[in-house]
Design a protein around this motif. Structure first.
Motif, mmCIF file in Angstrom:
data_model
loop_
_atom_site.group_PDB
_atom_site.id
_atom_site.type_symbol
_atom_site.label_atom_id
_atom_site.label_comp_id
_atom_site.label_asym_id
_atom_site.label_seq_id
_atom_site.Cartn_x
_atom_site.Cartn_y
_atom_site.Cartn_z
ATOM 1 N N PRO A 13 0.412 -1.180 -0.366
ATOM 2 C CA PRO A 13 -0.266 0.374 0.229
ATOM 3 C C PRO A 13 0.816 1.308 0.420
ATOM 4 O O PRO A 13 2.353 0.845 0.774
ATOM 5 C CB PRO A 13 -1.196 0.028 1.243
ATOM 6 N N LEU A 14 0.123 2.106 -1.060
ATOM 7 C CA LEU A 14 0.918 3.988 -0.425
ATOM 8 C C LEU A 14 -0.413 4.574 -0.460
ATOM 9 O O LEU A 14 -0.853 4.434 -1.421
ATOM 10 C CB LEU A 14 2.090 3.743 -1.385
ATOM 11 N N ARG A 15 0.162 6.351 -0.372
ATOM 12 C CA ARG A 15 -0.280 6.975 -0.083
ATOM 13 C C ARG A 15 0.536 8.242 -1.467
ATOM 14 O O ARG A 15 1.252 8.431 -1.472
ATOM 15 C CB ARG A 15 -1.031 7.574 0.868
ATOM 16 N N VAL A 16 -0.329 8.281 -2.197
ATOM 17 C CA VAL A 16 0.312 9.505 -3.855
ATOM 18 C C VAL A 16 0.465 10.557 -2.594
ATOM 19 O O VAL A 16 0.036 11.508 -1.907
ATOM 20 C CB VAL A 16 -1.192 9.397 -4.807
ATOM 21 N N ARG A 17 1.813 10.877 -2.874
ATOM 22 C CA ARG A 17 2.248 12.420 -2.348
ATOM 23 C C ARG A 17 2.362 13.492 -2.879
ATOM 24 O O ARG A 17 2.350 13.000 -4.647
ATOM 25 C CB ARG A 17 3.896 12.109 -2.148
ATOM 26 N N TYR A 18 2.166 15.079 -2.796
ATOM 27 C CA TYR A 18 1.877 15.662 -3.524
ATOM 28 C C TYR A 18 2.320 16.093 -4.482
ATOM 29 O O TYR A 18 2.784 16.213 -6.199
ATOM 30 C CB TYR A 18 2.007 16.975 -2.729
ATOM 31 N N TYR A 35 6.996 3.403 -7.935
ATOM 32 C CA TYR A 35 6.340 2.676 -7.104
ATOM 33 C C TYR A 35 6.188 1.265 -7.521
ATOM 34 O O TYR A 35 6.526 0.421 -6.575
ATOM 35 C CB TYR A 35 4.624 2.863 -7.683
ATOM 36 N N GLU A 77 -2.735 12.290 -2.440
ATOM 37 C CA GLU A 77 -3.437 11.423 -1.303
ATOM 38 C C GLU A 77 -4.367 10.550 -1.815
ATOM 39 O O GLU A 77 -5.093 9.570 -0.834
ATOM 40 C CB GLU A 77 -4.621 12.418 -1.089
ATOM 41 N N ASP A 78 -4.799 9.461 -3.200
ATOM 42 C CA ASP A 78 -5.899 8.107 -3.199
ATOM 43 C C ASP A 78 -4.095 7.410 -2.839
ATOM 44 O O ASP A 78 -3.167 7.522 -2.879
ATOM 45 C CB ASP A 78 -6.073 8.165 -4.731
ATOM 46 N N GLU A 79 -5.077 6.424 -1.738
ATOM 47 C CA GLU A 79 -4.392 5.288 -1.823
ATOM 48 C C GLU A 79 -4.237 4.179 -2.377
ATOM 49 O O GLU A 79 -5.712 4.036 -3.243
ATOM 50 C CB GLU A 79 -5.058 4.586 0.078
ATOM 51 N N ARG A 102 -6.615 1.182 -7.492
ATOM 52 C CA ARG A 102 -7.078 2.173 -5.941
ATOM 53 C C ARG A 102 -8.658 1.392 -5.697
ATOM 54 O O ARG A 102 -9.656 1.621 -6.620
ATOM 55 C CB ARG A 102 -7.479 3.458 -6.478
ATOM 56 N N ASP A 103 -8.310 0.992 -4.552
ATOM 57 C CA ASP A 103 -9.248 0.097 -4.138
ATOM 58 C C ASP A 103 -9.666 -1.060 -4.814
ATOM 59 O O ASP A 103 -8.999 -1.874 -4.995
ATOM 60 C CB ASP A 103 -10.801 0.877 -3.783
#
Length: 140
Positions: A13-18, A35, A77-79, A102-103
């Motif tokens: 898992p990761l969260r998109v950074r700005y 990624y 901020e997408d997971e 994403r989900d």
């Protein structure tokens, strides 16, 4: 076209950074490879027990070819979940499938073809038997 058949060996898992996004607020295309590369280190831990297992045996993997198909845009901020699967184990190559979700939505799918090289001269070489055995076990 990408045609992946196997289940992921690792899901990271990761969260998109700005700073990974372009002016349109969408993940810049090269970051998807970053990624996959980050997930590759998790792949090494899952399959081999450590990131240095293969280099300790005098071999390494280098990317020889990449094919990516962008299905949806990812944004700040997408997971996401990066999944890597073993698609084919060749004599001196390894085909790793890449799926980013994403989900339940497929954002990207693709493959990296890696070539085994000896660490001293970076020439193609088959992996040692124990390395191949661990890959075979992870692929089944």
């Amino acid at each position: 076209m990408v045609d992946l058949h196997h289940d992921p060996v690792v899901r990271m898992p990761l969260r998109v950074r700005y700073h990974e996004c372009d002016q349109q607020g969408i993940v810049f295309n090269a970051n998807y490879l970053a990624y996959a590369d980050m997930a590759a280190f998790e792949f090494y831990k899952v399959v081999f027990g450590s990131t240095s297992y293969i280099t300790d045996r005098g071999v390494d993997l280098v990317v020889a070819e990449t094919n990516l198909v962008y299905r949806r845009s990812a944004r700040f901020e997408d997971e996401l979940v990066v999944g890597l699967s073993i698609e084919r184990i060749g004599t001196t190559s390894l085909l790793i499938g890449i799926r980013i979700h994403r989900d339940d939505e497929l954002v990207l799918e693709g493959v990296n073809r890696y070539v085994w090289v000896d660490v001293a001269y970076h020439r193609p070489t088959p992996p040692p038997g124990d390395v191949r055995s661990l890959l075979d076990a992870a692929a089944s």
